[in-house]
Design a protein around this motif. Sequence first.
Motif, mmCIF file in Angstrom:
data_model
loop_
_atom_site.group_PDB
_atom_site.id
_atom_site.type_symbol
_atom_site.label_atom_id
_atom_site.label_comp_id
_atom_site.label_asym_id
_atom_site.label_seq_id
_atom_site.Cartn_x
_atom_site.Cartn_y
_atom_site.Cartn_z
ATOM 1 N N LEU A 88 0.759 -1.392 -0.159
ATOM 2 C CA LEU A 88 0.079 0.005 -0.205
ATOM 3 C C LEU A 88 0.916 1.207 -0.200
ATOM 4 O O LEU A 88 0.545 2.208 -0.817
ATOM 5 N N ASP A 89 1.830 1.320 0.945
ATOM 6 C CA ASP A 89 2.756 2.365 0.715
ATOM 7 C C ASP A 89 3.545 2.871 -0.370
ATOM 8 O O ASP A 89 3.835 3.741 -0.725
ATOM 9 N N GLN A 90 3.965 1.738 -1.289
ATOM 10 C CA GLN A 90 4.425 1.840 -2.454
ATOM 11 C C GLN A 90 3.469 2.002 -3.619
ATOM 12 O O GLN A 90 3.905 2.244 -4.735
ATOM 13 N N GLN A 91 2.116 2.046 -3.267
ATOM 14 C CA GLN A 91 1.105 2.083 -4.163
ATOM 15 C C GLN A 91 1.018 1.278 -5.363
ATOM 16 O O GLN A 91 1.025 1.577 -6.674
ATOM 17 N N ASN A 309 8.574 6.321 -7.114
ATOM 18 C CA ASN A 309 8.643 6.940 -5.670
ATOM 19 C C ASN A 309 7.480 7.793 -5.220
ATOM 20 O O ASN A 309 7.271 8.993 -5.179
ATOM 21 N N PRO A 310 6.538 7.109 -4.766
ATOM 22 C CA PRO A 310 5.347 7.863 -4.259
ATOM 23 C C PRO A 310 5.379 8.549 -2.838
ATOM 24 O O PRO A 310 5.952 8.071 -2.137
ATOM 25 N N TRP A 311 4.876 9.781 -2.625
ATOM 26 C CA TRP A 311 5.158 10.317 -1.611
ATOM 27 C C TRP A 311 4.059 10.437 -0.886
ATOM 28 O O TRP A 311 2.801 10.114 -1.070
ATOM 29 N N ASN A 312 4.493 10.299 0.740
ATOM 30 C CA ASN A 312 3.337 10.361 1.804
ATOM 31 C C ASN A 312 3.588 11.384 2.727
ATOM 32 O O ASN A 312 4.847 11.707 3.019
ATOM 33 N N ARG A 313 2.664 12.208 3.274
ATOM 34 C CA ARG A 313 2.734 13.375 4.143
ATOM 35 C C ARG A 313 2.046 12.801 5.507
ATOM 36 O O ARG A 313 1.120 12.122 5.541
ATOM 37 N N LEU A 314 2.891 13.277 6.529
ATOM 38 C CA LEU A 314 2.481 12.696 7.975
ATOM 39 C C LEU A 314 2.662 13.978 8.950
ATOM 40 O O LEU A 314 3.660 14.595 8.886
ATOM 41 N N PHE A 315 1.715 14.116 9.496
ATOM 42 C CA PHE A 315 1.709 15.438 10.542
ATOM 43 C C PHE A 315 1.235 14.660 11.901
ATOM 44 O O PHE A 315 0.474 14.133 12.088
#
Length: 453
Positions: A88-91, A309-315
């Motif tokens: 899932l993280d790698q889409q 290289n899919p990007w994910n954002r986390l706050f």
Amino acid sequence: MLTAKAIMTAGLALGLAGTARAQADSCTLGCAVEAVLERNPEMAGARYRLDEADSALREAQLKRLPSLAVNSSFTRGDNPVYAFGTLLDQQSFTQANFDIHSLNHPSLVSNFRNSLEIGVPLFTGFELQSFERLGRLGRDAAESGRDRAAQKLRYETTQVFLQVLLQEELARVLAERVEASGSEIESARKLKAKGLVLGSDYYAAQAALGGLKAWQTRSSADLAAARSALAILMGAPSMVKGTLAYKEYPLEREAELADKALQGRPELRQAAFKENMAAIWRRKEGLSLLPKVEAFAALETDTRDFNANPWNRLFGVRAKLALGDPSYLPRRFKAEAAWQASRADARKLRQDVALEVSRAWQGLAGARAAWPIAKDTLDKARQSLELFRPLYREGRQSILEVLRAEEGLARAHAAYLESLYNIHDGRARLLLAAGSLDNAAVREIERGLEAGQ
């Protein structure tokens, strides 16, 4: 061909040139102190410790700013949860991955994770405030240490400088007494040959002259040692400029100087700063169980082969609370013991300073009181020799009495020079004990040495 007059003229010119060069190369007390402070490794170390403390303070202040970190990791595994989440993280998750067998028994999955994370401290359990206060106190302590080293070196240089002046003047006095005594012995030898001087008196006088010569030899060695010590401190040999002369330095009340020392001694200021640092550290350790709260934001990328290289954002905000820290109590006890030790050290140092001021004050007072006695003794020794010489030439005194008078004059002159040395050295020691041996104090002593020229 050179005439005798031309040779004498050339010799006089060379002598004057040598004297002028020696005067130009000579160094005053202030010049010597400045040279020592500039090159001494102890002062260099004190300056570096001050730079270290400045850097520690800046480090503590900058810890309040956001921190930026880059993280990178590689993992490979077939844990079902890991494999499912990684895809899932790698889409790269597809319909085929919903197969029950594939979900329960996935193949090995590789993942390169890279992230850029920024964090901002929100609450550190008062740790940042403690480190900033420790940094400021550490800088103040380092500055006091530098002042302490400077005053100590000023006194050491002054003491050695005065020793050179003392030994130079003593060497001159002994040379005069040895020369005068030698002349008297030579005249006695001629009279002895005529039977006008007893042999026992003549040989006893020679023994007295030998004692003066031995003293002169020891004095020459002491002068060489003093000059060598000054050259080592300054980094190069140099002639000294000044003369031991009487100066009536002010002598403040002992109680006033003791109060001044307790307020201004660099060692006491440094001890007070260290005591405050120990108290802050003690408080910090007591609060070390408080939670640490930080706000953060991150950009993450997960990839299997860097083709995508899919990007994910986390706050978010995260807190960390230490539960059951086994080192908490030992750290508390250690900080408490360090604080108590710093307080005891400060009390002991205050006692030592008060004792040092008392001894220095009594030393200078004693030197001032001894000077007129030494001067009167020197005057009487001169009068004694002046009375013995004509009586000896008239045959009413022996050569032995003349040599004893010469030796007495030498010892009286040495005691007088030592009394002058004790006055200048006592003033420097008292200023050091009071914590006020600065450049102005050195100039005051230098003016006292110039007064006798």
